[in-house]
Design a protein around this motif. Structure first.
Motif, PDB file in Angstrom:
ATOM      1  N   TRP A 124     -22.507 -16.228   1.882  1.00  0.00           N
ATOM      2  CA  TRP A 124     -23.862 -16.326   1.365  1.00  0.00           C
ATOM      3  C   TRP A 124     -23.947 -17.473   0.375  1.00  0.00           C
ATOM      4  O   TRP A 124     -22.934 -17.950  -0.124  1.00  0.00           O
ATOM      5  N   ASP A 125     -25.143 -17.937   0.125  1.00  0.00           N
ATOM      6  CA  ASP A 125     -25.345 -18.906  -0.948  1.00  0.00           C
ATOM      7  C   ASP A 125     -26.244 -18.339  -2.044  1.00  0.00           C
ATOM      8  O   ASP A 125     -26.451 -18.980  -3.068  1.00  0.00           O
ATOM      9  N   VAL A 126     -26.760 -17.128  -1.828  1.00  0.00           N
ATOM     10  CA  VAL A 126     -27.557 -16.450  -2.852  1.00  0.00           C
ATOM     11  C   VAL A 126     -27.029 -15.031  -3.028  1.00  0.00           C
ATOM     12  O   VAL A 126     -27.204 -14.174  -2.149  1.00  0.00           O
ATOM     13  N   ALA A 127     -26.357 -14.783  -4.148  1.00  0.00           N
ATOM     14  CA  ALA A 127     -25.928 -13.432  -4.504  1.00  0.00           C
ATOM     15  C   ALA A 127     -27.024 -12.817  -5.361  1.00  0.00           C
ATOM     16  O   ALA A 127     -27.319 -13.322  -6.447  1.00  0.00           O
ATOM     17  N   SER A 128     -27.633 -11.753  -4.881  1.00  0.00           N
ATOM     18  CA  SER A 128     -28.802 -11.188  -5.573  1.00  0.00           C
ATOM     19  C   SER A 128     -28.468 -10.617  -6.942  1.00  0.00           C
ATOM     20  O   SER A 128     -29.336 -10.523  -7.807  1.00  0.00           O
ATOM     21  N   GLY A 129     -27.212 -10.222  -7.138  1.00  0.00           N
ATOM     22  CA  GLY A 129     -26.843  -9.598  -8.404  1.00  0.00           C
ATOM     23  C   GLY A 129     -27.281  -8.153  -8.505  1.00  0.00           C
ATOM     24  O   GLY A 129     -27.327  -7.582  -9.603  1.00  0.00           O
TER      25      GLY A 129
ATOM     26  N   LYS B 264     -33.312 -14.213 -10.180  1.00  0.00           N
ATOM     27  CA  LYS B 264     -32.148 -14.911  -9.652  1.00  0.00           C
ATOM     28  C   LYS B 264     -32.357 -15.316  -8.199  1.00  0.00           C
ATOM     29  O   LYS B 264     -32.075 -16.453  -7.806  1.00  0.00           O
ATOM     30  N   VAL B 265     -32.852 -14.384  -7.383  1.00  0.00           N
ATOM     31  CA  VAL B 265     -33.044 -14.671  -5.962  1.00  0.00           C
ATOM     32  C   VAL B 265     -34.108 -15.749  -5.767  1.00  0.00           C
ATOM     33  O   VAL B 265     -33.923 -16.702  -4.997  1.00  0.00           O
TER      34      VAL B 265
END
Length: 284
Positions: free
Chosen positions: A176-181, A194-195
């Motif tokens: 992935w390149d976006v970790a939602s947290g 963040k997203v």
């Protein structure tokens, strides 16, 4: 005993393939092409032995936040689910139901979500990598009616040999390149912010399906994220659709020989390291 010995020989042979020149390029796909405003929502259905114990003991009612999938279905939003074998065994009816949704797809997330490398989010160390992958393939194939073709490492933790091993099992590895947290995150606004900040065309966004103490605010954040990304012109597609659009970005197994943790490693650092040595395939 004989079966275990044979599997061990197979694993050893796979690890030796790069030394004799037969292995094809192994890679972790971290996002798709940046040309179109398309993103892939992905959800990890984790289940460790400890998470299962929490259910069996009554400490936690469930490790599945059905509100997430109900919402996706109500809006007919495509998504890809990376399911552990232990989760599928615990929720066989739910796994079958997800597989019946035409705009959902299912990938392999190992059997019990154990760590493939050291220092991987305090996950228990893996015992048998072959069993973790192949047993889950069997479980998911039996429940869904098709064999998964995508794989995701628990926590995104893997070293070069692991990447080669899984690739040689004819599985595409998805990062992935976006970790939602959302994992253990108690503030939905932080997840949303963040997203929305990190998402680009071709992004692969990772969320978690468990709800409860492990991902308590995913559902609360998800509808707002989807609404805002839609306003910005993004369309939602599955991993298969994302990869079909053009060549994706793929971080190849020729990266430096050290454990790679795509969850916490800064994407710009990876790009900087790999760009300088032509180790990342770019599609702009």
């Amino acid at each position: 005993m004989r079966k275990s010995l044979c599997l061990s020989i197979v694993y050893l042979a796979i690890l030796l393939l790069p030394l004799v020149g037969f292995a094809s390029g192994a890679e972790i796909i971290t996002h798709g092409p940046r040309l179109k405003k398309q993103v892939a929502l992905t959800f990890d259905a984790d289940m460790t032995s400890g998470m299962l114990d929490d259910i069996l003991s009554g400490r936690i009612a469930t490790q599945y936040d059905k509100k997430i999938t109900d919402y996706l279905i109500s809006r007919q939003i495509p998504a890809t689910f990376f399911i552990t074998g232990l989760w599928a065994q615990t929720y066989p009816k739910e796994t079958k139901a997800l597989a019946r949704v035409s705009y959902f797809e299912i990938g392999n997330h190992t059997f019990s979500h154990t760590a493939w490398t050291n220092n991987c989010f305090n996950l228990s160390p893996i015992a048998n990598k072959i069993d973790e992958v192949l047993n889950t393939q069997k479980i998911l194939t039996k429940l869904t009616g098709y064999e998964p073709k995508y794989f995701r490492f628990p926590g995104g933790c893997a070293d070069q040999a692991d990447i080669q091993f899984v690739s040689d099992l004819d599985l595409k590895i998805i990062g992935w390149d976006v970790a939602s947290g959302d994992a253990f995150g108690n503030d939905p606004q932080k997840i949303i912010k963040k997203v929305l900040k990190q998402t680009k065309s071709g992004s692969i966004i990772v969320f978690h399906l468990s709800g409860g103490k492990n991902a308590p605010k995913t559902f609360e954040a998800l509808p707002i994220i989807i609404r805002e990304l839609s306003k910005r012109g993004y369309n939602f597609i599955t991993i298969s659709e994302l990869l079909a659009t053009n060549k994706p970005i793929a971080t190849k197994s020729t990266l430096p020989k050290r454990p790679i943790n795509y969850w916490v490693m800064n994407r710009s650092v990876i790009d900087q390291e790999t760009n300088n040595s032509s180790r990342v395939i770019h599609t702009n």
